[in-house]
Structures are given as structure tokens and as C-alpha cells.
Design a protein around this motif. Structure first.
Motif: not given
Lengths: 330, 330
Positions: A14-16, A293, B207, B209, B271, B274-275
Motif C-alpha cells: 500500500p501507498a498509504t 493500515e 488508494t 489497502d 482502509s 481506518v485511514r
């Protein structure tokens, strides 16, 4: 009603998350998690345990130096413990102690090598940590470890008010922390003032959705089948894996202290964590749940350079500060 | 660092949820999520929207009767709203109003059919809900919906103190609720006293996961590719999908009111949830995160017979009760 077929997939990193965490998430699963390397005999177990023990101890001196913490062996109630102390402890934390039950699947993590999480916590939360080197299989299956943890707990209570004591553990140590709190309740002993369980192994049986959904997605534990299941059975020593003393998700959570729970979106123990969270909430307990994440099961994501690791222990510090009594300042 | 290959798997229905939820989790994914049925023209969009609208309205009368709630159309600031009221409102809730931005992927859920979540909330939380029937594509892409939501918000503020007003939304409505709070901050308008976002669509770009890990695992949304991506592009109308006004995860969360977030272990938007939770915590906002075992993206798990649904709205009720001003009793 039917099972769901999910085709094969490629999961990109993931990019996050931070670059350091991307590296950790991108690591290929260890081959040691497969059934090929599961020990079959006591001798094979002891050999694997010794191998892992050696590896764990190797990394510690450099980490302690970097974090500026000191570790001392100390025996409490006949149980070896390691007291990990940061070089500088704030006045408000002088009377506070964290008790750590280390991770390692109820089998690994014995000796000084089991103090890794204690070192991180002492350094990043600025608190003194007593890590319990409880007995483990193959020589000492359940309930030896729990007996040791309880003995240390009672000993600490004889000198310190429970409002200055908190308990934390990751993985099997998280499961033990939950089981110990339930046992303290049953035995009429004071409970810790706060509890932190990181990705707790709350169910030793293969029950819970993420044992299936995150199989092969988690690059730490990989699957229940293999080393994990073998470790559960070695610890249980013939007992039913859903016995609440082994799998605290089946126990009673009423009257629990405030509890912080952490897990990750790829964690094989995501369900082990959120099922406990649900039960705590249903019991009216004050909780805080954090899902990181992209992360698999800890503590393989412990990395001094990962901002996510700093964030996790920073959050734990805040949580303990909010729930532990400040004690008499000197 | 590499992507992870995950082989094909069969995911059994988990034993750790209620029988009603097991039935919901066991349902095969809808074929409408596949690219085959993604509309290509405005006419095809309008046809699909009308079909779904009809289906949504069908189930409402029976549900309202069962839950004993009444729905009235009411225009606020030139925007059609639906006020959903439980038959009996407790004295402490008389002055409290929830504003709902309905789900539907920024495209579906227009008209009375969009009041489903408002009906559940009014009934199970015992509060009056004003559901905003904001304008949508294909006729009205961004920012029409957000303009309507803000206009209603300003209008409600002219008659009610913000401390009696809370905002909630699921999915795209959750994303809009976050974006609306960010916009209110930028425009210097009072913020709601509390916010609840269920499995919010906080990132319209692919974007995060769980867009990958839960693809095909989630039986509601199934994959980003297909209807979901098409809806995002229709709403964005050529804008960058990572514009924070469209994808509030990229916006600023400082000063947010207490926020309750919910998601599920199989949620394609795990995600996305949770982000946002992480960013809220980093901004020092009081949060509560709940991850429901085995559940995919809502609101397809709205079921009056599922104890998990009752639990979700019961929790929301408790949360709103804790954070909304009680107002002058009459």
C-alpha cells in the motif's frame, strides 16, 4: 448461504503507509510458518526455541543503547522477571509500573529475548516495565505460564497500589493479559488500572473470520495451520482450545479496566481483536480500538525507524497516562 | 519489496456472528457490481438509477410501520428533505436533530428511497432525523450535492444551536459528512456537535489497502473496478479524485467534533475507515472505532432482525446522547 470463492490475487504494497512500513509489508512470508518446519518431537521444539532465542537476544543490546534503557533481572515470587527502565522517568511516572507478558505464541520468547516489547514500551512511553519470564512448553504447558503471571501480579500488588499498575501484551501475551485479568477477577484480586492488548491471540481455536480472510495476506503468521496451531496444542496440552483460560474471548469481560486494543487490516488476528473489542463494549468497558493500515500481525512490525511504531507506543503512553493514578510526587 | 501473491480460497461463513448476519454474509455478490452492467451513457445511468429507486421505495412502508416512524417531506433552503420521526421522542431528545446524508455512491438513493438509514436511526436511536435529498449526477455532478448539504446545514443552524445537531452518513454519505464538516470549518460555519460515519467512502481513488485485500471478499461492493469507479468518475465530473472536497481523507481533520466510525472485517472500505480514524486521532479528535466481525460494506447489512444492526444503532444512540446538548426541557 455458501462459502465465498475468492480467486488468486496480487496484493501491492500500500501507498498509504510510511516507506519503512512499506518495506516491512513487502517482506515475503517466512518459510518457518509452513507445516514443513513444524517440530514433531520435544527435541525438535527445544531446538527451534533455542534458535529463535539466540536470534532475539542478538538485536537487544543495540536497541537498548539506541533507546537509552537499562534492563535488570529481578526475581518476584520465585519467577524471573526483567525490569526495563528508561534512563529518565518523569515525576508523574515514578510510581507507575507496567507489567508485560511477552509474545511468542506461548512457546517462544523466553529469557531476555522476550523483553523486546518491554524495551519499546519503556523507551517510547517513558515508563518502567516489568516483563515476566513465565515458564513455557514443552516442559511447562498451561497453566504454568498463567500461574507465574498471577504470582508476579500478587507480589507486585503487595508493594504497589493497583491504580499504579497497568498490564500489556502483544499476541499470545495479549491473550494472557486478558486471561490474567479474568483470573484475577475470579480469584478476588485487584485488577490492573488499565490494559493494553496488541493483536491478542484471544482464540486458540481456528474460530473467527480473519483466520480465513487474511490467510496468506498476513506475512507474519501467514496461516493458522502450521506453527501456530502446533504451538496452541503444545500449550493447551490436551485441553479444549476454547477453554476461556486458554482463549479469553470466551471468558467474562464485565468489570474490566479501560482497554486499548490494536490490530492491522492484514492481521490474521484482526477478528481475535475485534471480537474481544465487541465483548468489552457489550460489557460496558471503556475501550479504544486502533486498526493500522496495511499491517499484519505484530510484533514483526516493531521497528525503531517506523513512524507507525512510534505512533503505536505514543498512543499507549497517552492511554496509560490517562488511566494510571499519578501517585504521590516526591 | 514486492506485491504478495495470495492463492484462490474458499471463505466459509463465520460462526462468530448471529444467524441473521450469517445469512447476509453468505449471500453471493450481486452481478450488478461487475463491469458488464456499468452504464455507458446518460440514458443508461438514468435507467439504472430509476430501477434502484423503485426497489428502494418498495421496502419502506413496511419498515416504517414495523419501526413506528413517520416521514414528512420538508423543504429547507430550497432543498427537499425528509424528516423521519419516531412515534415517541424522549424529553432529552426533543431538541436534538440528526442530519443524514444518505448513501448510494453519490449517484443512487435519491428521493424517499434514500431515507432507509434515517428510518433505522430514528427508530433505533429514538431521534428525529432530517435526511437531505441532495442533487446528484448525471444531471448534477459535484459540487451540487455538497452545496445542497451546506445550504440545509446553514438553514438548520438558523433555528437550532449546533450543540443540538449531529451529522451522520454511511458510505458516500459518510464521505460527504466528513467533507461537509471540513467545508463548514473553511467557511467559518458552526460544526455539528458529533459525527457518525459508517464505512465512509473517504477516498474516491483506488488508494488504500482494503481496496485490494478485500476485493471479492466484500459481497456488497465486490471491487473498485466496475460500478464504484464509474460512480466516482460521474460524481467527480473530470475533477481529480484525490481532491479533498471529493475524498475527505486528504482534507484537514483538526477541530473535528467527536466522531464515531464503523466498518467490518470484510469491508472494501476498511482502509477508507481506518485511514480517517488515524487522521482524526493524529489531530487529537475524540474518536470511537468499531469493526464488525465478518461484515462487508454497509448498508447492505441493514436488517431489522440482525442483532448486529440493533447493536450498531444502539451504539450510535449512546454516542449521540453523550455528545449532544440536552437542550431546554419543556
Amino acid at each position: 448461504m455458501s462459502s465465498r470463492h475468492v480467486p488468486a490475487r496480487e496484493l501491492p504494497v500500500p501507498a498509504t503507509v510510511s516507506p519503512v512500513m512499506q518495506r516491512i509489508i513487502g517482506v515475503d512470508p517466512p518459510s518457518s510458518a509452513t507445516s514443513l518446519t513444524v517440530p514433531r518431537t520435544t527435541e525438535q521444539w527445544l531446538e527451534l526455541i533455542a534458535q529463535r532465542r539466540e536470534r532475539a537476544v542478538e538485536s537487544l543490546p543495540r536497541l537498548r543503547e539506541r533507546f537509552n534503557v537499562v534492563t535488570e533481572e529481578r526475581w518476584l515470587a520465585g519467577v524471573r522477571c526483567y525490569v526495563v527502565s528508561p534512563a529518565c522517568i518523569a515525576a508523574r511516572n515514578q510510581h507507575r509500573v507496567l507489567i508485560n507478558l511477552h509474545s511468542g505464541g506461548h512457546v517462544f520468547g523466553g529469557g531476555e529475548g522476550g523483553t523486546l516489547e518491554a524495551v519499546y514500551m519503556a523507551a517510547l512511553a517513558g515508563l518502567r516495565v516489568t516483563s515476566v519470564d513465565y515458564r513455557m512448553p514443552p516442559e511447562f504447558p498451561f497453566p504454568a505460564a498463567m500461574d507465574d503471571a498471577m504470582a508476579v501480579w500478587r507480589e507486585l500488588l503487595s508493594g504497589t497500589s493497583a491504580r499504579h499498575l497497568a498490564l500489556f501484551g502483544f499476541s499470545s501475551g495479549g491473550g494472557m493479559a486478558l486471561a490474567m485479568t479474568q483470573r484475577a477477577k475470579l480469584e478476588g484480586v485487584a485488577l490492573p488500572a488499565a490494559l493494553m492488548v496488541g493483536t491478542p491471540w484471544s482464540d486458540l481455536s481456528k474460530t473467527g473470520d480473519s483466520y480465513f480472510t487474511n490467510a496468506g495476506v498476513d506475512n507474519g503468521l501467514v496461516t493458522y495451520e502450521g506453527l501456530l496451531e502446533a504451538a496452541a496444542r503444545l500449550y493447551a496440552n490436551g485441553r479444549d482450545l476454547t477453554d476461556p483460560r486458554l482463549s479469553p474471548v470466551y471468558g467474562d469481560f464485565s468489570g474490566f479496566p479501560p482497554t486499548l486494543l490494536t490490530t492491522g487490516t492484514r492481521d490474521l488476528f484482526l477478528s481475535n481483536t475485534v471480537r474481544v473489542h465487541r465483548k468489552l463494549r457489550d460489557a460496558g468497558v471503556e475501550t479504544q480500538l486502533d486498526v493500522y493500515e496495511g499491517q499484519s500481525h505484530g510484533p514483526q512490525y516493531l521497528d525503531p525507524d517506523a513512524p507507525e511504531t512510534t505512533a503505536l507506543f505514543g498512543q499507549a503512553a497517552k492511554f496509560f497516562d490517562a488511566h494510571l493514578g499519578p501517585g504521590p510526587y516526591r
